[in-house]
Write an enzyme that holds these catalytic residues in place. Sequence first.
Site, short mmCIF file in Angstrom:
data_model
loop_
_atom_site.label_atom_id
_atom_site.label_comp_id
_atom_site.label_asym_id
_atom_site.label_seq_id
_atom_site.Cartn_x
_atom_site.Cartn_y
_atom_site.Cartn_z
N TRP B 327 0.85 -1.20 0.00
CA TRP B 327 0.00 0.00 0.00
C TRP B 327 0.89 1.25 0.00
CZ3 TRP B 327 -0.14 4.05 3.46
CH2 TRP B 327 -1.21 4.93 3.34
N HIS B 328 2.07 1.14 0.64
CA HIS B 328 2.95 2.30 0.74
C HIS B 328 3.59 2.67 -0.59
CE1 HIS B 328 2.71 1.21 5.02
NE2 HIS B 328 2.86 2.50 5.21
N GLY B 329 3.63 1.76 -1.52
CA GLY B 329 4.22 2.14 -2.80
C GLY B 329 4.69 0.95 -3.61
#
Lengths: 363, 488
Positions: B327-329
């Site tokens: 989700w962070h990247g």
Amino acid sequence: MNKFIFKIIIFVIPVLGLYVVEGFLPSFTFTYRPWEALDFQTKFDFERTFYPNKKVQMEAVGQLCHHTPHAIVKEETWKTDKLGNRNDTFIQNPDVLIIGDSFMAGCCVTQDSTITNLLKSELGDETKIYNIAPGEFSRADYYLSSGIIEKPDLIVYSKSERYVPKSLEEYKDSRSLKTDLKKLFENNSTFSGISVFLDKALRHYSKNWLQARLTNQNGDGVPGVEGSGMFFFNTAAQEDDPNLVRNTDTDLERTKNNIVSYKEYCDANGIDFLFLPMPNKATVYYEYVPFKEQPDYLFKLDSMLRAEGITTVNTLKLYNDYRESNDKLLYHLDDTHWNSTGVYLVSKELAGTIENSRLLARE
Amino acid sequence: MIFTSTSFLIFFTLFYLLYWFVTNKNLRIQNLLLLAGSYFFYALADWRLLAFLVAVSALNYFLGIYIEKTENQLRKRLLLNVGLIQGLGGLIYFKYFNFFIASFNEVLQSLHFNVHVRTLQILLPLGISFFTFKTISYILDVYKGKIEATKDWLVFFNYVSFFPTILSGPIDKARAFVPQLQKKRVFEYSLAVDGMRQILWGMFKKVVIADNILVYTDQIFSNYESLSGSTLLLGAFLYTIQLYADFSGYSDMAIGLGRLLGFNVAKNFNFPFFAQNIADFWRKWHISLTSWLTEYVFTPLSIAFRDYGKLGLILAILINFVLIGIWHGANWTFAVFGFLHGCYFIPLILRGTMNKRKKIAKGKVLPSFRESLNMGATFLLVMLANIIFRADNIGHAWGYFLSILSNPLFSFSTAGMEGINVNPHLLIMLGLSIVMLIFGWFQRNKEHALQFQDMKTSRAFRWSIYYLLAVAIIYYQSSYKQFIYFQF
């Protein structure tokens, strides 16, 4: 709600008060030289470098060893015009337009000894000279394209040996709202006054001063050989600057190409062009750095530019010749910039070149 | 326009006055102003993708209404899928498409295929990870009948684009936030004062601690090969503090701004460094994201895998945490970071202590020796995982770990990197980080560290703290301002 707002105001007043007080203090209060006193630090500059219509008189010291026993106090006076350029008055229709960096702006010399005023003494008072340093060639294009300044007969472009000139970005949007607004702000004394007040209030000089004093900052100059009393500019802090000259062929080529492009710009607009390189202090006084031999970057550049048909002044040779017969310093001991003797020599040589090359030949 | 900028201060002051003094009599007009403010705020960050935000809001608004209206289960499901495809598809396209292509190219090259699939120039909408999770939770809740679809487009559009939270959360769930938009807001003095305190605390964490520590972490992570093991451990420690100060600082400011406008925004951090184990840590760190994934991913997965006992639970946790990671990247480091955290849970699952909750130092000033040991061990695990989180790629993270082990422990080699030497600024930052943690410790049962309600403190004491923080913010503000979580 009223109680809440009252509480916020009570809390904010002392904090905001700091800013307001700073806005009212003289611009040089927390500085050691006029440059920082007048230099816009926030976004309120509207294309200006210095505070407009200001006169500052202060005891200044050089940038390389301020707040140390080596700092040398000198009385400096600075005057800026309505555009925030360092001139006695604004001139809309100059004969000579000077573009350059901190040398041309007159860092470390008083108003009477700026290149503008000394060159005027040499060429005669009837010659109108206007200086827009510090600024790159793009700034001149902005002034000329938007009609702020009329076309001069001659542009003198100067650049310190340390940096490659930036490529010209031609200003195209001369009739935009943005330009009109900028002009409005530039010409309106109320807007100017407000922008200067806001800049002084928000540039946090008191905080910076306190930080600098607490951490004992005293310039990033490098001392020269013992006994010389000289400090030199520390390029290590600017290693990441892509325009820092590293004495490579690429830098020479880039410098030459950009200067040739300026010349072409001038030719296209019917303006004469002259290039004035400013040697680094470490080049002129190389034996005090110490370097084994004098860096020859400017000599190479001089040959390359002359081959391209560009009128240029060989400032390094001028300084070398002077040093052979004189002991007087050409640069400040505690700063990287020239002193009044250095400016005087260059202005004389520059005037001679202008006259000999018939660059300002009037009918 | 970030919260700590002068331009935001001017914007918010004007907005606040209009909000409470001009539009407060009419809820609809107040909501209209709120939406205009949110779009203005978003457009200043990146106007090119404002239309995308509006389109996403409009699509999910109509989907919500039609999902609720439709009796036909198949059609209901179809509409839900449209929303999920838009949400997840948007995320995949904007955030992960080029990553997949690049990874695909690497695989092809490793197999000696001379094929190169071109990546696209994609503009990433700011805050997409945050507002997408809001819209997904909304349509899922409407589909499951947990909430009613809102018929007021203004309310829904405001829910998606509420400016204090749109760029970096917290991720409010519709069932908690939409009702607040539907009822008239009444100014509450205590809520507003508390909001201001939380903003001040958040600014302190962000401007003073996170932005000043960044100088050291950047240098250490960039030059890890030539630094001693202790310096590298210090780098990991500082980065953990920086990440917390940056993100929880942002969250505090967002929540505080919400409070000033009369909203209760979801809590995002609950003093995570006092966690007793990794499960406890994730109940206190980025709470709005973990509670979202727990509800919509972990719980359904653990139900689906329940026949496999503890193994099923481990699988559900691992999937959940890999998702939290990515989700962070779009970087393998985030996937590995998530996987590692998932692995940290395995001993807890095997011992059956994952869901055990125990208040730390209950009724005591200091933690017990055992609690301190647990806190320290949890912090260490988080710190080590953060090396992967901070690293540019897996090789970088691996190199960093190897350098900790192989470089001399105390022999400093900081030539040309003066900042890494022990200097007064670094010591002050370490000291202020400890002050932040001490404040947090004594206020650990509160919403935030500056919450003084129900406390017997003198006004002089409180105001002294406010001014000390304000002076620290002014004194230590640096040129670096971007929030780490804006990129996610």
